[in-house]
Scaffold this motif. Structure first.
Motif, PDB file in Angstrom:
ATOM      1  N   ARG A  38       6.779  -0.452  -3.157  1.00 43.85           N
ATOM      2  CA  ARG A  38       5.858  -0.527  -2.025  1.00 43.85           C
ATOM      3  C   ARG A  38       6.366  -1.563  -1.032  1.00 43.85           C
ATOM      4  O   ARG A  38       7.104  -2.489  -1.397  1.00 43.85           O
ATOM      5  CB  ARG A  38       4.441  -0.857  -2.471  1.00 43.85           C
ATOM      6  CG  ARG A  38       4.242  -2.226  -3.080  1.00 43.85           C
ATOM      7  CD  ARG A  38       2.815  -2.359  -3.611  1.00 43.85           C
ATOM      8  NE  ARG A  38       2.572  -3.635  -4.262  1.00 43.85           N
ATOM      9  CZ  ARG A  38       1.483  -3.895  -4.976  1.00 43.85           C
ATOM     10  NH1 ARG A  38       0.531  -2.955  -5.137  1.00 43.85           N
ATOM     11  NH2 ARG A  38       1.320  -5.080  -5.537  1.00 43.85           N
ATOM     12  N   GLN A  39       5.941  -1.378   0.182  1.00 45.28           N
ATOM     13  CA  GLN A  39       6.397  -2.270   1.246  1.00 45.28           C
ATOM     14  C   GLN A  39       5.231  -2.598   2.168  1.00 45.28           C
ATOM     15  O   GLN A  39       4.569  -1.699   2.704  1.00 45.28           O
ATOM     16  CB  GLN A  39       7.536  -1.612   2.035  1.00 45.28           C
ATOM     17  CG  GLN A  39       8.198  -2.521   3.038  1.00 45.28           C
ATOM     18  CD  GLN A  39       9.475  -1.912   3.589  1.00 45.28           C
ATOM     19  OE1 GLN A  39       9.697  -0.697   3.531  1.00 45.28           O
ATOM     20  NE2 GLN A  39      10.345  -2.755   4.131  1.00 45.28           N
ATOM     21  N   ARG A  45      10.840  -4.389   0.442  1.00 46.23           N
ATOM     22  CA  ARG A  45      10.306  -3.418  -0.510  1.00 46.23           C
ATOM     23  C   ARG A  45      10.327  -4.031  -1.908  1.00 46.23           C
ATOM     24  O   ARG A  45      11.334  -4.614  -2.314  1.00 46.23           O
ATOM     25  CB  ARG A  45      11.185  -2.160  -0.457  1.00 46.23           C
ATOM     26  CG  ARG A  45      10.487  -0.881  -0.695  1.00 46.23           C
ATOM     27  CD  ARG A  45      11.369   0.288  -0.285  1.00 46.23           C
ATOM     28  NE  ARG A  45      11.388   0.490   1.161  1.00 46.23           N
ATOM     29  CZ  ARG A  45      11.970   1.534   1.743  1.00 46.23           C
ATOM     30  NH1 ARG A  45      12.572   2.446   1.004  1.00 46.23           N
ATOM     31  NH2 ARG A  45      11.950   1.665   3.053  1.00 46.23           N
ATOM     32  N   GLU A  46       9.215  -3.878  -2.643  1.00 41.09           N
ATOM     33  CA  GLU A  46       9.135  -4.444  -3.987  1.00 41.09           C
ATOM     34  C   GLU A  46       8.830  -3.356  -5.002  1.00 41.09           C
ATOM     35  O   GLU A  46       8.091  -2.412  -4.723  1.00 41.09           O
ATOM     36  CB  GLU A  46       8.058  -5.532  -4.061  1.00 41.09           C
ATOM     37  CG  GLU A  46       6.645  -5.040  -3.806  1.00 41.09           C
ATOM     38  CD  GLU A  46       5.598  -6.129  -3.936  1.00 41.09           C
ATOM     39  OE1 GLU A  46       5.892  -7.295  -3.630  1.00 41.09           O
ATOM     40  OE2 GLU A  46       4.467  -5.804  -4.356  1.00 41.09           O
ATOM     41  N   GLY A  47       9.385  -3.510  -6.185  1.00 43.84           N
ATOM     42  CA  GLY A  47       9.163  -2.536  -7.244  1.00 43.84           C
ATOM     43  C   GLY A  47       7.808  -2.713  -7.886  1.00 43.84           C
ATOM     44  O   GLY A  47       7.380  -3.836  -8.154  1.00 43.84           O
ATOM     45  N   THR A  91      -2.727  -2.082  -0.663  1.00 47.36           N
ATOM     46  CA  THR A  91      -2.475  -1.344   0.574  1.00 47.36           C
ATOM     47  C   THR A  91      -1.041  -1.567   1.034  1.00 47.36           C
ATOM     48  O   THR A  91      -0.609  -2.702   1.243  1.00 47.36           O
ATOM     49  CB  THR A  91      -3.446  -1.804   1.677  1.00 47.36           C
ATOM     50  OG1 THR A  91      -4.780  -1.462   1.292  1.00 47.36           O
ATOM     51  CG2 THR A  91      -3.111  -1.145   3.005  1.00 47.36           C
ATOM     52  N   ALA A  92      -0.288  -0.479   1.159  1.00 44.90           N
ATOM     53  CA  ALA A  92       1.135  -0.553   1.514  1.00 44.90           C
ATOM     54  C   ALA A  92       1.672   0.854   1.674  1.00 44.90           C
ATOM     55  O   ALA A  92       0.993   1.835   1.354  1.00 44.90           O
ATOM     56  CB  ALA A  92       1.925  -1.294   0.436  1.00 44.90           C
ATOM     57  N   ARG A 110      15.241  -2.975  -5.521  1.00 46.14           N
ATOM     58  CA  ARG A 110      15.469  -1.869  -4.599  1.00 46.14           C
ATOM     59  C   ARG A 110      16.969  -1.632  -4.384  1.00 46.14           C
ATOM     60  O   ARG A 110      17.380  -0.523  -4.033  1.00 46.14           O
ATOM     61  CB  ARG A 110      14.803  -2.144  -3.254  1.00 46.14           C
ATOM     62  CG  ARG A 110      15.403  -3.291  -2.448  1.00 46.14           C
ATOM     63  CD  ARG A 110      14.572  -3.585  -1.216  1.00 46.14           C
ATOM     64  NE  ARG A 110      15.229  -4.509  -0.304  1.00 46.14           N
ATOM     65  CZ  ARG A 110      15.222  -5.822  -0.436  1.00 46.14           C
ATOM     66  NH1 ARG A 110      14.587  -6.372  -1.459  1.00 46.14           N
ATOM     67  NH2 ARG A 110      15.830  -6.575   0.468  1.00 46.14           N
ATOM     68  N   PHE A 111      17.778  -2.646  -4.619  1.00 48.94           N
ATOM     69  CA  PHE A 111      19.216  -2.522  -4.381  1.00 48.94           C
ATOM     70  C   PHE A 111      19.892  -1.603  -5.397  1.00 48.94           C
ATOM     71  O   PHE A 111      21.023  -1.166  -5.184  1.00 48.94           O
ATOM     72  CB  PHE A 111      19.872  -3.900  -4.416  1.00 48.94           C
ATOM     73  CG  PHE A 111      19.352  -4.838  -3.362  1.00 48.94           C
ATOM     74  CD1 PHE A 111      18.562  -5.918  -3.706  1.00 48.94           C
ATOM     75  CD2 PHE A 111      19.637  -4.620  -2.025  1.00 48.94           C
ATOM     76  CE1 PHE A 111      18.068  -6.786  -2.744  1.00 48.94           C
ATOM     77  CE2 PHE A 111      19.153  -5.477  -1.049  1.00 48.94           C
ATOM     78  CZ  PHE A 111      18.367  -6.554  -1.402  1.00 48.94           C
ATOM     79  N   GLU A 112      19.220  -1.324  -6.502  1.00 49.25           N
ATOM     80  CA  GLU A 112      19.823  -0.506  -7.562  1.00 49.25           C
ATOM     81  C   GLU A 112      19.610   0.987  -7.349  1.00 49.25           C
ATOM     82  O   GLU A 112      20.114   1.785  -8.127  1.00 49.25           O
ATOM     83  CB  GLU A 112      19.222  -0.906  -8.914  1.00 49.25           C
ATOM     84  CG  GLU A 112      19.478  -2.354  -9.303  1.00 49.25           C
ATOM     85  CD  GLU A 112      20.933  -2.612  -9.635  1.00 49.25           C
ATOM     86  OE1 GLU A 112      21.658  -1.648  -9.944  1.00 49.25           O
ATOM     87  OE2 GLU A 112      21.341  -3.791  -9.582  1.00 49.25           O
TER      88      GLU A 112
END
Length: 126
Positions: A38-39, A45-47, A91-92, A110-112
């Motif tokens: 989500r961002q 962006r976070e997992g 909320t995202a 997110r880099f993976e």
């Protein structure tokens, strides 16, 4: 190239539930990592959940643990995120992501993940 399409976002009151779906066009996830991210506006962006599709092991950060559940459909092409006890801070914009041929515990970074959907908005009102 894998095309991912999310759906299921929307608006809900706090305490409610939503289920997000992510369909992979032209690919079956069998020994891969898949994740939901989500961002928030202006933030990275976070997992929020990931799964190793080979053995169904999952990972959740503390912020969503016990409230969110990631799963892969029996067709091996549709990824789900069941979200319950939603809070306004959930909320995202939510994105699904995938990475081919990955062993071990999935990553929440997110880099993976090279493959991404277009995102679906989730809005939780208080």
């Amino acid at each position: 190239q894998v095309h991912l399409v999310e759906s299921g976002g929307g608006s809900v009151q706090a305490g409610g539930s939503l289920r997000l779906s992510c369909e992979a066009e032209g690919y079956n996830w069998s020994r891969d990592w898949m994740g939901w991210f989500r961002q928030y506006p202006g933030q990275e962006r976070e997992g929020v959940a990931c799964i190793n599709t080979a053995d169904s092991t999952t990972y959740y950060p503390d912020s969503v643990k016990g409230r969110f559940t990631i799963s892969l459909g029996s067709d091996k092409r549709t990824l789900y995120l069941q979200m319950s006890s939603l809070k306004p801070e959930d909320t995202a914009m939510y994105y699904c992501a995938g990475r081919h041929w990955s062993p071990g515990l999935c990553s929440s970074s997110r880099f993976e993940y090279p493959f991404w959907g277009q995102g679906t908005q989730v809005t939780v009102s208080s």
